[in-house]
Design an enzyme around this catalytic site. Sequence first.
Site, PDB file in Angstrom:
ATOM      1  N   THR A  67      -8.313 -35.708  16.436  1.00 38.40           N
ATOM      2  CA  THR A  67      -7.932 -34.396  17.095  1.00 38.40           C
ATOM      3  C   THR A  67      -6.522 -34.192  15.306  1.00 38.40           C
ATOM      4  OG1 THR A  67      -7.259 -32.758  18.544  1.00 38.40           O
ATOM      5  CG2 THR A  67      -5.818 -35.000  18.615  1.00 38.40           C
ATOM      6  N   LYS A  71      -9.449 -35.259  11.838  1.00 43.92           N
ATOM      7  CA  LYS A  71     -11.233 -34.902  12.083  1.00 43.92           C
ATOM      8  C   LYS A  71     -11.758 -34.839  10.668  1.00 43.92           C
ATOM      9  CE  LYS A  71     -11.019 -32.541  16.397  1.00 43.92           C
ATOM     10  NZ  LYS A  71     -11.565 -31.198  17.049  1.00 43.92           N
ATOM     11  N   ASN A  92     -14.659 -36.179  15.581  1.00 46.48           N
ATOM     12  CA  ASN A  92     -13.962 -36.390  16.781  1.00 46.48           C
ATOM     13  C   ASN A  92     -14.169 -37.563  17.470  1.00 46.48           C
ATOM     14  OD1 ASN A  92     -16.443 -35.333  18.411  1.00 46.48           O
ATOM     15  ND2 ASN A  92     -15.142 -34.753  19.716  1.00 46.48           N
ATOM     16  N   ASP A 108     -17.559 -31.682  19.763  1.00 52.69           N
ATOM     17  CA  ASP A 108     -16.889 -30.517  19.837  1.00 52.69           C
ATOM     18  C   ASP A 108     -18.054 -28.811  19.359  1.00 52.69           C
ATOM     19  OD1 ASP A 108     -14.432 -31.629  19.858  1.00 52.69           O
ATOM     20  OD2 ASP A 108     -14.017 -31.755  17.335  1.00 52.69           O
ATOM     21  N   GLY A 134     -10.963 -22.366  11.530  1.00 53.47           N
ATOM     22  CA  GLY A 134      -9.873 -23.638  11.956  1.00 53.47           C
ATOM     23  C   GLY A 134     -11.409 -25.021  11.895  1.00 53.47           C
ATOM     24  N   ASN A 158     -10.533 -14.201  10.210  1.00 54.96           N
ATOM     25  CA  ASN A 158      -9.864 -15.799   9.601  1.00 54.96           C
ATOM     26  C   ASN A 158      -8.600 -14.538   9.180  1.00 54.96           C
ATOM     27  OD1 ASN A 158      -8.558 -17.964  10.764  1.00 54.96           O
ATOM     28  ND2 ASN A 158      -8.593 -18.535   8.554  1.00 54.96           N
ATOM     29  N   ARG A 159      -6.502 -15.299   9.616  1.00 58.97           N
ATOM     30  CA  ARG A 159      -5.992 -14.501   8.898  1.00 58.97           C
ATOM     31  C   ARG A 159      -6.252 -14.287   7.400  1.00 58.97           C
ATOM     32  NH1 ARG A 159      -0.588 -16.956  11.015  1.00 58.97           N
ATOM     33  NH2 ARG A 159      -1.540 -18.906  10.660  1.00 58.97           N
ATOM     34  N   THR A 160      -6.714 -16.293   7.216  1.00 55.93           N
ATOM     35  CA  THR A 160      -6.678 -16.196   5.620  1.00 55.93           C
ATOM     36  C   THR A 160      -7.696 -16.202   5.225  1.00 55.93           C
ATOM     37  OG1 THR A 160      -4.810 -18.102   6.501  1.00 55.93           O
ATOM     38  CG2 THR A 160      -5.638 -18.666   3.954  1.00 55.93           C
ATOM     39  N   GLY A 250     -11.661 -22.849  27.128  1.00 50.83           N
ATOM     40  CA  GLY A 250     -11.849 -23.781  26.846  1.00 50.83           C
ATOM     41  C   GLY A 250     -12.417 -25.453  27.578  1.00 50.83           C
TER      42      GLY A 250
HETATM   43  P1  ATR Z   1      -7.919 -26.085  15.246  1.00 47.59           P
HETATM   44  O1  ATR Z   1      -8.691 -28.104  14.216  1.00 47.59           O
HETATM   45  O2  ATR Z   1      -7.669 -26.458  16.993  1.00 47.59           O
HETATM   46  O3  ATR Z   1      -9.137 -25.257  14.973  1.00 47.59           O
HETATM   47  P2  ATR Z   1      -6.892 -25.079  13.353  1.00 47.59           P
HETATM   48  O4  ATR Z   1      -7.408 -25.756  11.804  1.00 47.59           O
HETATM   49  O5  ATR Z   1      -5.097 -25.362  12.762  1.00 47.59           O
HETATM   50  O6  ATR Z   1      -6.683 -25.355  14.707  1.00 47.59           O
HETATM   51  O7  ATR Z   1      -6.907 -23.256  13.207  1.00 47.59           O
HETATM   52  C1  ATR Z   1      -6.287 -22.964  13.556  1.00 47.59           C
HETATM   53  C2  ATR Z   1      -6.923 -20.834  13.581  1.00 47.59           C
HETATM   54  O8  ATR Z   1      -5.552 -20.231  14.106  1.00 47.59           O
HETATM   55  C3  ATR Z   1      -6.894 -20.703  12.098  1.00 47.59           C
HETATM   56  O9  ATR Z   1      -8.072 -19.990  12.121  1.00 47.59           O
HETATM   57  C4  ATR Z   1      -5.625 -20.131  11.518  1.00 47.59           C
HETATM   58  O10 ATR Z   1      -5.285 -18.962  10.555  1.00 47.59           O
HETATM   59  P3  ATR Z   1      -5.308 -19.272   9.632  1.00 47.59           P
HETATM   60  O11 ATR Z   1      -6.718 -20.021   8.478  1.00 47.59           O
HETATM   61  O12 ATR Z   1      -4.897 -18.090   9.045  1.00 47.59           O
HETATM   62  O13 ATR Z   1      -4.185 -21.154   9.532  1.00 47.59           O
HETATM   63  C5  ATR Z   1      -5.456 -19.563  13.219  1.00 47.59           C
HETATM   64  N1  ATR Z   1      -3.844 -18.433  13.720  1.00 47.59           N
HETATM   65  C6  ATR Z   1      -2.891 -19.170  13.686  1.00 47.59           C
HETATM   66  N2  ATR Z   1      -1.883 -18.783  14.533  1.00 47.59           N
HETATM   67  C7  ATR Z   1      -2.359 -17.643  14.466  1.00 47.59           C
HETATM   68  C8  ATR Z   1      -1.707 -15.784  14.299  1.00 47.59           C
HETATM   69  N3  ATR Z   1      -0.462 -15.847  14.268  1.00 47.59           N
HETATM   70  N4  ATR Z   1      -2.730 -15.220  13.841  1.00 47.59           N
HETATM   71  C9  ATR Z   1      -4.484 -14.819  13.037  1.00 47.59           C
HETATM   72  N5  ATR Z   1      -4.464 -16.350  13.522  1.00 47.59           N
HETATM   73  C10 ATR Z   1      -3.573 -17.404  13.654  1.00 47.59           C
END
Ligand code: ATR
Length: 286
Positions: A67, A71, A92, A108, A134, A158-160, A250
Site C-alpha cells: 500500500t 506501490k 498492490n 485495485d 493519486g 486534481n488539485r495538482t 470503497g
Molecule cells: P491514493 O494512493 O490513495 O490515491 P495519494 O496518491 O496520496 O493516495 O493521492 C491522494 C489524492 O488526494 C491526490 O489526488 C491528492 O491531490 P494532490 O495530487 O493535489 O496532492 C488528493 N487530495 C488530498 N488532499 C486533498 C485536498 N485537501 N484537496 C484536494 N485534493 C486532495
Amino acid sequence: MTAEKSTYGIIGYPVEHSLSPLMHNTAFKELGADAVYKLFPLQADELDQFFKDLKDKNSPIFGLNVTVPYKEIVIEHVDALSPFAKKAMSVNTIVIDEGRNLTGFNTDGPGFLAHLVELQFNTKGKRIAILGAGGTTRSILASLCLIPERPESIKIYNRTVEKAKQLVKDLSAHMDVSNVEVESSIDDLNIELSDLLLNTTSVGLKDPDDCLVDGELIHADMLVYDVVYQPAETLLLKLAKQQGAKTANGLGMLFYQGMLSLQHWAGQEIPQDVKDQVRKALEKGR
Ligand code: ATR
C-alpha cells in the site's frame, strides 16, 4: 521446533489502520489454512533489506499486499510483473513461489470493476468524472482504459493539475487514453452531465464534513462512488443521497481487491461461502 506458519502481510507506511489482516485472517480461518496475515510497517530505508530477506529460502512469507507509498517503488524489487501491473505501473499484490521468485500484480483496478459489476453499473458509453490523481486513480483509470466496455469520456480533476497530466501521459504509453481529459478546474468536470462521479481523494477521510463538490450538481441518474470507506458515509455521499443518486463507498473495492489477491496467493478460486464470511467480517469490523 515447529515450522513457522505460512505468512502473508501488507507492507506500507502507515498500515496500522488496514482492514487487510481482518479480511485475510478471516479467509484463512474459513479455508482452514494454516497461515497468518500480518502488518509490516516499513520505512523507505528498510525496503531493500526486507526484499533481500524475502529471497531467503527459509522465509515464511509467501505473499504480500503493498500500500501507500510503495506501490510503484516495489516494481524494482520483483522478478516479474503481470501484464496489467506492467501497464498500470503499480503493484498492490506480490506472489512468492517456492523458488522465492517474486511476481507483482495489481488487483485495485480489477477490484473496483468487480464492485461496479455488483452495483450493476456498466461503463460502456458512460461519462465518468474522477476527483484525484493519486495511486488509486492510476489503477482504476488503467482498468477503465483497458476494458472492452469503453466509457464515452473520463474527465479527471486534481488539485495538482500537473500530476493528473503526468498520470495520463504515463498510461498513454500502454493503452488508448483518447477518451481521457484532464481538467484544470473542477467546473470543467461537468459533474451534472456525468453518469459516474468517483472520488479518490482523501478529502472525506481527513474531514468527514469536507467535500470538493457542489452537491446541487449531483442528480438522481448518477452513481456517486467514494473510495473512502471510513467513515462509511462521507459528506459527498450524504449530499448524493439527498439528491437521490445511487451511492457506494470503497468497502466493496477493498473486499474485491483482497479476494483477487488471495486468489493469486492460493492459485485457485476462493469459494463463495468463504467470500461471504469475509464480507460480513469487513462490514462488521470497519
Ligand atoms: P491514493 O494512493 O490513495 O490515491 P495519494 O496518491 O496520496 O493516495 O493521492 C491522494 C489524492 O488526494 C491526490 O489526488 C491528492 O491531490 P494532490 O495530487 O493535489 O496532492 C488528493 N487530495 C488530498 N488532499 C486533498 C485536498 N485537501 N484537496 C484536494 N485534493 C486532495
